[in-house]
Scaffold this motif. Structure first.
Motif, PDB file in Angstrom:
ATOM      1  N   PHE A  20       3.743   5.731   0.084  1.00  0.00           N
ATOM      2  CA  PHE A  20       3.404   6.607  -1.035  1.00  0.00           C
ATOM      3  C   PHE A  20       3.619   5.848  -2.330  1.00  0.00           C
ATOM      4  CE2 PHE A  20       7.876   7.296  -0.141  1.00  0.00           C
ATOM      5  CZ  PHE A  20       8.472   7.275  -1.393  1.00  0.00           C
ATOM      6  N   LYS A  21       2.916   6.276  -3.371  1.00  0.00           N
ATOM      7  CA  LYS A  21       3.020   5.641  -4.678  1.00  0.00           C
ATOM      8  C   LYS A  21       3.141   6.739  -5.722  1.00  0.00           C
ATOM      9  CE  LYS A  21       0.247   1.605  -3.431  1.00  0.00           C
ATOM     10  NZ  LYS A  21       1.143   0.519  -3.736  1.00  0.00           N
ATOM     11  N   VAL A  22       4.064   6.537  -6.662  1.00  0.00           N
ATOM     12  CA  VAL A  22       4.263   7.512  -7.732  1.00  0.00           C
ATOM     13  C   VAL A  22       4.549   6.749  -9.029  1.00  0.00           C
ATOM     14  CG1 VAL A  22       6.742   7.804  -7.271  1.00  0.00           C
ATOM     15  CG2 VAL A  22       5.443   9.677  -8.324  1.00  0.00           C
ATOM     16  N   LYS A  23       4.069   7.303 -10.125  1.00  0.00           N
ATOM     17  CA  LYS A  23       4.282   6.655 -11.427  1.00  0.00           C
ATOM     18  C   LYS A  23       5.744   6.769 -11.847  1.00  0.00           C
ATOM     19  CE  LYS A  23       0.196   5.262 -12.866  1.00  0.00           C
ATOM     20  NZ  LYS A  23      -0.066   3.867 -13.146  1.00  0.00           N
ATOM     21  N   HIS A  24       6.248   5.706 -12.430  1.00  0.00           N
ATOM     22  CA  HIS A  24       7.583   5.667 -13.009  1.00  0.00           C
ATOM     23  C   HIS A  24       7.433   5.376 -14.484  1.00  0.00           C
ATOM     24  CE1 HIS A  24      11.500   3.702 -14.010  1.00  0.00           C
ATOM     25  NE2 HIS A  24      11.891   4.853 -13.475  1.00  0.00           N
ATOM     26  N   LEU A  25       7.970   6.247 -15.305  1.00  0.00           N
ATOM     27  CA  LEU A  25       7.877   6.132 -16.765  1.00  0.00           C
ATOM     28  C   LEU A  25       6.426   6.123 -17.243  1.00  0.00           C
ATOM     29  CD1 LEU A  25      10.675   3.476 -17.437  1.00  0.00           C
ATOM     30  CD2 LEU A  25      10.837   5.971 -17.682  1.00  0.00           C
ATOM     31  N   VAL A  26       5.514   6.529 -16.403  1.00  0.00           N
ATOM     32  CA  VAL A  26       4.078   6.606 -16.666  1.00  0.00           C
ATOM     33  C   VAL A  26       3.463   5.238 -16.982  1.00  0.00           C
ATOM     34  CG1 VAL A  26       2.296   7.994 -17.809  1.00  0.00           C
ATOM     35  CG2 VAL A  26       4.581   8.895 -17.650  1.00  0.00           C
ATOM     36  N   ILE A  27       4.218   4.174 -16.795  1.00  0.00           N
ATOM     37  CA  ILE A  27       3.685   2.848 -17.129  1.00  0.00           C
ATOM     38  C   ILE A  27       3.593   1.929 -15.923  1.00  0.00           C
ATOM     39  CG2 ILE A  27       4.414   2.913 -19.543  1.00  0.00           C
ATOM     40  CD1 ILE A  27       6.834   1.144 -18.720  1.00  0.00           C
ATOM     41  N   SER A  28       4.277   2.277 -14.851  1.00  0.00           N
ATOM     42  CA  SER A  28       4.219   1.444 -13.651  1.00  0.00           C
ATOM     43  C   SER A  28       4.291   2.345 -12.425  1.00  0.00           C
ATOM     44  CB  SER A  28       5.365   0.426 -13.642  1.00  0.00           C
ATOM     45  OG  SER A  28       6.604   1.090 -13.535  1.00  0.00           O
ATOM     46  N   THR A  29       4.060   1.750 -11.272  1.00  0.00           N
ATOM     47  CA  THR A  29       4.027   2.511 -10.028  1.00  0.00           C
ATOM     48  C   THR A  29       5.124   2.028  -9.096  1.00  0.00           C
ATOM     49  OG1 THR A  29       1.651   2.844 -10.234  1.00  0.00           O
ATOM     50  CG2 THR A  29       2.589   3.089  -8.029  1.00  0.00           C
ATOM     51  N   VAL A  30       5.838   2.975  -8.499  1.00  0.00           N
ATOM     52  CA  VAL A  30       6.840   2.680  -7.484  1.00  0.00           C
ATOM     53  C   VAL A  30       6.217   2.994  -6.132  1.00  0.00           C
ATOM     54  CG1 VAL A  30       9.056   3.407  -6.509  1.00  0.00           C
ATOM     55  CG2 VAL A  30       8.809   3.126  -8.983  1.00  0.00           C
ATOM     56  N   THR A  31       6.390   2.071  -5.194  1.00  0.00           N
ATOM     57  CA  THR A  31       5.878   2.258  -3.841  1.00  0.00           C
ATOM     58  C   THR A  31       7.043   2.511  -2.904  1.00  0.00           C
ATOM     59  OG1 THR A  31       4.033   0.767  -4.279  1.00  0.00           O
ATOM     60  CG2 THR A  31       4.582   1.149  -1.974  1.00  0.00           C
ATOM     61  N   GLY A  32       6.847   3.481  -2.019  1.00  0.00           N
ATOM     62  CA  GLY A  32       7.866   3.783  -1.018  1.00  0.00           C
ATOM     63  C   GLY A  32       7.247   3.905   0.351  1.00  0.00           C
ATOM     64  N   HIS A  33       8.093   3.887   1.360  1.00  0.00           N
ATOM     65  CA  HIS A  33       7.673   3.992   2.761  1.00  0.00           C
ATOM     66  C   HIS A  33       8.573   4.991   3.484  1.00  0.00           C
ATOM     67  CE1 HIS A  33       6.436  -0.103   1.650  1.00  0.00           C
ATOM     68  NE2 HIS A  33       5.503   0.022   2.565  1.00  0.00           N
ATOM     69  N   PHE A  34       8.068   5.509   4.574  1.00  0.00           N
ATOM     70  CA  PHE A  34       8.908   6.195   5.540  1.00  0.00           C
ATOM     71  C   PHE A  34       8.973   5.257   6.731  1.00  0.00           C
ATOM     72  CE2 PHE A  34       7.549   9.647   2.872  1.00  0.00           C
ATOM     73  CZ  PHE A  34       8.740  10.328   2.674  1.00  0.00           C
ATOM     74  N   ARG A  35      10.175   4.899   7.136  1.00  0.00           N
ATOM     75  CA  ARG A  35      10.367   3.910   8.194  1.00  0.00           C
ATOM     76  C   ARG A  35      10.353   4.515   9.598  1.00  0.00           C
ATOM     77  NH1 ARG A  35       8.890  -0.587   5.791  1.00  0.00           N
ATOM     78  NH2 ARG A  35      10.050  -0.988   3.886  1.00  0.00           N
ATOM     79  N   LYS A  36      10.655   5.812   9.720  1.00  0.00           N
ATOM     80  CA  LYS A  36      10.689   6.449  11.044  1.00  0.00           C
ATOM     81  C   LYS A  36       9.690   7.593  11.057  1.00  0.00           C
ATOM     82  CE  LYS A  36      15.447   5.212  12.044  1.00  0.00           C
ATOM     83  NZ  LYS A  36      16.793   5.707  12.326  1.00  0.00           N
ATOM     84  N   PHE A  37       8.711   7.491  11.947  1.00  0.00           N
ATOM     85  CA  PHE A  37       7.654   8.490  12.034  1.00  0.00           C
ATOM     86  C   PHE A  37       7.022   8.440  13.418  1.00  0.00           C
ATOM     87  CE2 PHE A  37       6.080   4.563  10.209  1.00  0.00           C
ATOM     88  CZ  PHE A  37       4.989   4.266  11.010  1.00  0.00           C
TER      89      PHE A  37
END
Length: 180
Positions: A20-37
């Protein structure tokens, strides 16, 4: 008239990623993962347009490559992983758009809230691997508003900037395998 047999495909977690990707401070994007699925796709024969998709991810497995942020995401401010250990998706319809594209609609449940969402699934092809397993690959994308799922934590910087954006972009690359 002969009907195709039911095929149950399972997600191969070693060759899949849930991002998933979400904006941080509206100037950059943070990417995350779910490791167990885990998940399954039930089809008639190998026809993905007949698919019924079930997926779940362990919310405590969230990983943004920053331990302090990950602990905050697991807290009651966001996923509340202790009370809601899983997020789930169950398709309600799959529509073949063209040879490589499907529209998938289904119910996503996060933190006890269920909403219907639409995803785009692009078929990457099918192949038999080195061990004789028949696999198919998909790139799945979509967007959700985190606040609609009870992920309402907000903060504003001293300058008035938003810390976390509301829109979350989903990017799943999944490889599924059917029994031999």
């Amino acid at each position: 008239m002969e009907t195709a047999t039911k095929t149950v495909w399972t997600i191969d977690p070693t060759h899949s990623e849930i991002q998933f990707k979400v904006k941080h401070l509206v100037i950059s994007t943070v990417t995350g993962h779910f490791r167990k699925f885990e998940g399954t796709v039930e089809t008639q024969g190998d026809d993905f347009a007949t698919g019924s998709i079930h997926f779940e991810a362990e919310t405590a497995s969230v990983d943004t490559n920053q331990p302090q942020r990950d602990e905050h995401l697991r807290s009651a401010d966001f996923f509340d992983a202790e009370q809601y250990p899983k997020m789930t998706f169950q398709s309600t319809s799959v529509e073949k758009i063209d040879d490589e594209t499907y529209k998938v609609i289904g119910d996503l449940t996060i933190k006890g809230t269920t909403k219907s969402i639409e995803l785009k699934a692009e078929f990457g092809g099918s192949m038999t691997d080195f061990y004789g397993n028949y696999k198919s690959g998909f790139e799945i994308t979509g967007k959700i508003n985190r606040k609609e799922f009870g992920l309402t934590w907000d903060a504003v910087t001293e300058a008035g900037g938003i810390v976390v954006g509301d829109e979350v972009r989903l990017a799943l690359n999944v490889q599924i395998a059917r029994p031999a």
